[in-house]
Design an enzyme around this catalytic site. Structure first.
Site, mmCIF file in Angstrom:
data_model
loop_
_atom_site.group_PDB
_atom_site.id
_atom_site.type_symbol
_atom_site.label_atom_id
_atom_site.label_comp_id
_atom_site.label_asym_id
_atom_site.label_seq_id
_atom_site.Cartn_x
_atom_site.Cartn_y
_atom_site.Cartn_z
ATOM 1 N N ASP A 27 0.511 -1.139 0.315
ATOM 2 C CA ASP A 27 -0.080 -0.125 0.231
ATOM 3 C C ASP A 27 1.019 1.612 0.387
ATOM 4 O OD1 ASP A 27 -3.477 0.070 0.598
ATOM 5 O OD2 ASP A 27 -2.161 2.426 1.191
ATOM 6 N N THR B 212 -2.286 6.543 0.890
ATOM 7 C CA THR B 212 -2.423 7.916 0.484
ATOM 8 C C THR B 212 -3.601 8.458 1.970
ATOM 9 O OG1 THR B 212 -4.646 6.870 -0.391
ATOM 10 C CG2 THR B 212 -2.541 7.208 -1.876
ATOM 11 N N LEU C 65 -7.202 -4.256 -4.862
ATOM 12 C CA LEU C 65 -7.693 -3.441 -4.812
ATOM 13 C C LEU C 65 -7.200 -2.050 -4.465
ATOM 14 C CD1 LEU C 65 -8.083 -6.177 -1.978
ATOM 15 C CD2 LEU C 65 -10.363 -4.795 -2.029
ATOM 16 N N THR D 155 -15.692 -2.665 -9.634
ATOM 17 C CA THR D 155 -16.896 -1.716 -9.035
ATOM 18 C C THR D 155 -18.585 -2.520 -10.131
ATOM 19 O OG1 THR D 155 -18.186 0.113 -8.792
ATOM 20 C CG2 THR D 155 -15.842 0.308 -9.610
ATOM 21 N N ASP D 156 -19.528 -1.836 -9.768
ATOM 22 C CA ASP D 156 -20.715 -2.149 -10.632
ATOM 23 C C ASP D 156 -20.911 -0.800 -10.619
ATOM 24 O OD1 ASP D 156 -21.657 -0.681 -8.834
ATOM 25 O OD2 ASP D 156 -23.054 -2.126 -7.658
ATOM 26 N N GLU D 157 -20.151 0.451 -10.720
ATOM 27 C CA GLU D 157 -20.217 1.303 -11.641
ATOM 28 C C GLU D 157 -20.013 1.326 -12.673
ATOM 29 O OE1 GLU D 157 -19.028 4.407 -8.729
ATOM 30 O OE2 GLU D 157 -19.739 4.053 -7.517
ATOM 31 N N TYR E 297 -14.056 8.378 -11.927
ATOM 32 C CA TYR E 297 -13.964 7.011 -10.954
ATOM 33 C C TYR E 297 -14.091 6.273 -11.604
ATOM 34 C CZ TYR E 297 -14.658 3.596 -7.981
ATOM 35 O OH TYR E 297 -14.652 2.183 -7.020
ATOM 36 N N LYS F 239 -12.452 2.583 -13.542
ATOM 37 C CA LYS F 239 -11.595 1.204 -12.797
ATOM 38 C C LYS F 239 -12.229 0.662 -14.405
ATOM 39 C CE LYS F 239 -12.103 -0.100 -9.469
ATOM 40 N NZ LYS F 239 -10.415 -0.636 -8.475
HETATM 41 P P1 NAD Z 1 -9.949 2.700 -0.189
HETATM 42 O O1 NAD Z 1 -9.785 4.054 -0.833
HETATM 43 O O2 NAD Z 1 -10.976 2.922 1.129
HETATM 44 O O3 NAD Z 1 -8.628 2.339 -0.549
HETATM 45 C C1 NAD Z 1 -7.837 2.799 -1.190
HETATM 46 C C2 NAD Z 1 -6.596 1.925 -1.288
HETATM 47 O O4 NAD Z 1 -5.963 2.061 -1.894
HETATM 48 C C3 NAD Z 1 -5.737 2.917 0.734
HETATM 49 O O5 NAD Z 1 -4.896 1.573 1.349
HETATM 50 C C4 NAD Z 1 -4.623 3.371 -0.120
HETATM 51 O O6 NAD Z 1 -3.942 4.020 0.729
HETATM 52 C C5 NAD Z 1 -4.196 2.641 -1.413
HETATM 53 N N1 NAD Z 1 -4.112 3.192 -2.781
HETATM 54 C C6 NAD Z 1 -4.137 4.109 -3.298
HETATM 55 N N2 NAD Z 1 -3.548 4.654 -4.443
HETATM 56 C C7 NAD Z 1 -2.687 3.316 -4.562
HETATM 57 C C8 NAD Z 1 -0.896 3.252 -5.314
HETATM 58 N N3 NAD Z 1 -0.592 4.378 -6.200
HETATM 59 N N4 NAD Z 1 -0.141 2.791 -4.797
HETATM 60 C C9 NAD Z 1 -0.674 1.625 -3.390
HETATM 61 N N5 NAD Z 1 -1.704 2.015 -2.765
HETATM 62 C C10 NAD Z 1 -2.114 2.703 -3.149
HETATM 63 O O7 NAD Z 1 -10.585 1.659 -0.702
HETATM 64 P P2 NAD Z 1 -11.760 0.846 -0.643
HETATM 65 O O8 NAD Z 1 -13.116 1.516 -0.517
HETATM 66 O O9 NAD Z 1 -10.868 0.294 0.656
HETATM 67 O O10 NAD Z 1 -11.867 0.133 -2.079
HETATM 68 C C11 NAD Z 1 -11.012 -0.678 -2.714
HETATM 69 C C12 NAD Z 1 -10.974 -1.353 -4.105
HETATM 70 O O11 NAD Z 1 -12.469 -1.372 -3.955
HETATM 71 C C13 NAD Z 1 -11.020 -0.166 -4.900
HETATM 72 O O12 NAD Z 1 -10.561 -0.585 -5.973
HETATM 73 C C14 NAD Z 1 -12.716 -0.135 -5.713
HETATM 74 O O13 NAD Z 1 -12.462 0.489 -6.719
HETATM 75 C C15 NAD Z 1 -13.099 -1.376 -5.323
HETATM 76 N N6 NAD Z 1 -14.401 -0.704 -4.933
HETATM 77 C C16 NAD Z 1 -15.030 -0.045 -3.827
HETATM 78 C C17 NAD Z 1 -16.087 -0.131 -3.349
HETATM 79 C C18 NAD Z 1 -16.642 0.765 -2.140
HETATM 80 O O14 NAD Z 1 -18.038 0.450 -1.936
HETATM 81 N N7 NAD Z 1 -15.985 0.879 -1.225
HETATM 82 C C19 NAD Z 1 -17.602 -0.909 -4.095
HETATM 83 C C20 NAD Z 1 -16.633 -1.206 -5.658
HETATM 84 C C21 NAD Z 1 -15.621 -1.292 -5.246
HETATM 85 P P1 TYD Z 2 -20.952 7.830 -1.873
HETATM 86 O O1 TYD Z 2 -20.939 6.543 -0.411
HETATM 87 O O2 TYD Z 2 -19.805 8.459 -2.567
HETATM 88 O O3 TYD Z 2 -20.769 6.121 -2.670
HETATM 89 P P2 TYD Z 2 -20.703 6.193 -4.251
HETATM 90 O O4 TYD Z 2 -21.159 7.260 -5.422
HETATM 91 O O5 TYD Z 2 -19.464 5.520 -4.946
HETATM 92 O O6 TYD Z 2 -22.262 6.067 -4.801
HETATM 93 O O7 TYD Z 2 -22.503 7.969 -2.492
HETATM 94 C C1 TYD Z 2 -23.262 7.269 -2.421
HETATM 95 C C2 TYD Z 2 -24.705 8.356 -2.430
HETATM 96 O O8 TYD Z 2 -24.963 8.943 -1.424
HETATM 97 C C3 TYD Z 2 -24.402 8.446 -3.692
HETATM 98 O O9 TYD Z 2 -25.458 8.081 -4.268
HETATM 99 C C4 TYD Z 2 -24.095 9.607 -3.214
HETATM 100 C C5 TYD Z 2 -24.769 10.082 -2.419
HETATM 101 N N1 TYD Z 2 -24.514 10.807 -1.749
HETATM 102 C C6 TYD Z 2 -25.167 11.955 -0.451
HETATM 103 O O10 TYD Z 2 -25.830 11.985 -0.298
HETATM 104 N N2 TYD Z 2 -24.568 12.391 0.446
HETATM 105 C C7 TYD Z 2 -22.918 12.576 0.410
HETATM 106 O O11 TYD Z 2 -22.503 13.333 1.298
HETATM 107 C C8 TYD Z 2 -22.455 11.541 -0.247
HETATM 108 C C9 TYD Z 2 -21.066 11.319 0.517
HETATM 109 C C10 TYD Z 2 -22.745 11.327 -0.949
#
Ligand code: NAD
Ligand code: TYD
Length: 351
Positions: A29, A32, A77, A130-132, A156, A160
């Site tokens: 990691d 960041t 990840l 991600t599903d996005e 974003y 992805k």
């Molecule tokens: P997060 O932002 O909490 O964590 C990301 C981690 O990656 C951090 O620890 C950061 O330091 C590290 N990182 C960033 N840039 C880096 C680099 N250049 N080299 C090495 N490490 C680096 O993210 P998360 O929510 O835990 O998501 C993890 C993965 O899952 C991501 O790929 C994200 O796209 C995917 N994902 C997340 C969600 C969600 O709901 N959080 C949903 C679908 C997919």
């Molecule tokens: P978020 O947690 O940023 O995830 P994603 O954009 O990847 O789905 O946001 C979840 C949903 O909540 C999204 O529809 C945006 C909305 N949202 C708010 O309404 N208020 C907020 O302060 C934030 C951060 C998100």
């Protein structure tokens, strides 16, 4: 090797994999703003866990770590993960998610080619996506399947989507044994308090406004992070090479429903001094530019082929999450004080 293991989902994956007793986990990691080694406090000094500080864009360093640690599985990840930040500054997303993933793939390919035949067969590069990438759905119909076309809306999700394509290209072109998963919105402990659920919990506890974008009608499909971590292990170990798997909790909720449920949980657990409901703190704010209406995952393939099902409903998972934030201010309070104070992000270009 888990890349991004100091992040929200990555740290849950490290805790899960080490907890099974079947893996030695190397967490790579960059640390960041989103990376937190405090999320891995419980693993410090564990014989089956090691942290390596590196950027996935640094191909030579990653290649060296892969060799030093004799890595035989990679779960990727590491990413920039917040949609609102991608609106304010898209290039960091291109650098890490697109260029970084391609750089990592190059290092991993060299490493894989140098392995013996059996190890090459067993090796997997699991890309966590991600599903996005599929864009958005109408409010009242449709679900994302593994066959849904790619149609990302935000910087974003575009980054992805590009990374998914690079991973498939390394499989088709160079034969690297890859597997992919695309999941819905995760929530749970150690979630950086800029995403909706942890932001709302933290703001509510600090008597701050709870910002709801637009009318709060947008729908997300929620997945408890520990259910996701288990799913990722099954995809990595049992997924078919070259295939992708959709992972979701069959838990669609409007954003307003999510915020109202958090308020009700907090009203019961931590009543306000004023005696009023936390609902009073809800504030409708300018919508996100390009706000995807609805995400909904059809997880049938993962359930049928991998035998995975979530253990938490949205209600039980959200209650666990609220309880965790109530009990673990030591984790999120310093983040709010030093790294992110809860201000609005992602308004650049809003109409
Ligand atoms: P997060 O932002 O909490 O964590 C990301 C981690 O990656 C951090 O620890 C950061 O330091 C590290 N990182 C960033 N840039 C880096 C680099 N250049 N080299 C090495 N490490 C680096 O993210 P998360 O929510 O835990 O998501 C993890 C993965 O899952 C991501 O790929 C994200 O796209 C995917 N994902 C997340 C969600 C969600 O709901 N959080 C949903 C679908 C997919
Ligand atoms: P978020 O947690 O940023 O995830 P994603 O954009 O990847 O789905 O946001 C979840 C949903 O909540 C999204 O529809 C945006 C909305 N949202 C708010 O309404 N208020 C907020 O302060 C934030 C951060 C998100």
């Amino acid at each position: 090797m888990v890349t991004g293991g100091a992040g929200f989902i990555g740290s849950a994956v490290c805790r899960h994999l080490v907890g099974t007793g079947s893996y030695r986990v190397v967490n790579l990691d960059k640390l960041t703003y989103a990376g937190n080694l405090t999320s891995l406090r419980d693993l410090e000094g564990h014989p089956n866990y090691v942290f390596r500080h590196a950027d996935i864009c640094d191909t030579d360093k990653v290649r060296q770590i892969l060799a030093d640690e004799q890595v035989d599985l990679v779960m990727h990840l590491a990413a920039e993960s917040h949609v609102d930040r991608s609106i304010d500054g898209p290039m960091a997303f291109v650098t890490t998610n697109v260029v970084g993933t391609a750089s990592l793939l190059s290092a991993v390919l060299d490493h894989w080619r140098g392995l013996g035949e059996d190890a090459r067969k067993r090796f997997r590069f699991h890309h966590v996506s991600t599903d996005e990438v599929f864009g958005d759905l109408p409010f009242d119909s449709g679900v994302f399947t593994e066959e849904s076309p790619y149609k990302p809306s935000s910087p974003y999700s575009a980054s992805k989507a590009a990374s998914d394509h690079f991973v498939r290209a390394w499989h088709e072109t160079y034969g690297l044994p890859v597997v992919l998963s695309n999941c819905s919105n995760n929530y749970g402990p150690y979630h950086f308090p800029e995403k909706l659920i942890p932001l709302v919990i933290a703001n509510a506890l600090d008597e701050q406004p709870l910002p709801v974008y637009g009318k709060g009608a947008n729908i997300r499909d929620w997945l408890f992070v520990e259910d996701h971590a288990r799913a990722l292990e099954t995809v990595m170990t049992r997924g078919r090479v070259g295939d992708s798997y959709n992972i979701g909790g069959r838990a669609e909720r409007t954003n307003l429903e999510v915020v109202e449920t958090i308020c009700a949980l907090l009203d019961a657990r931590r009543p306000r001094a004023s005696g009023r409901s936390h609902l009073d703190l809800i504030t409708y704010v300018t919508d996100r530019p390009g706000h995807d209406r609805r995400y909904a995952i059809d997880p049938t393939k993962s359930e049928r082929e991998l035998g995975w099902t979530p253990l938490e409903t949205f209600e039980t998972g959200l209650a666990r999450t609220v309880d965790w934030y109530l009990a673990n201010g030591w984790w999120w309070r310093p983040i709010r004080e030093q790294r992110f104070d809860g201000s609005r992000q992602g308004l650049v270009g809003a109409k």
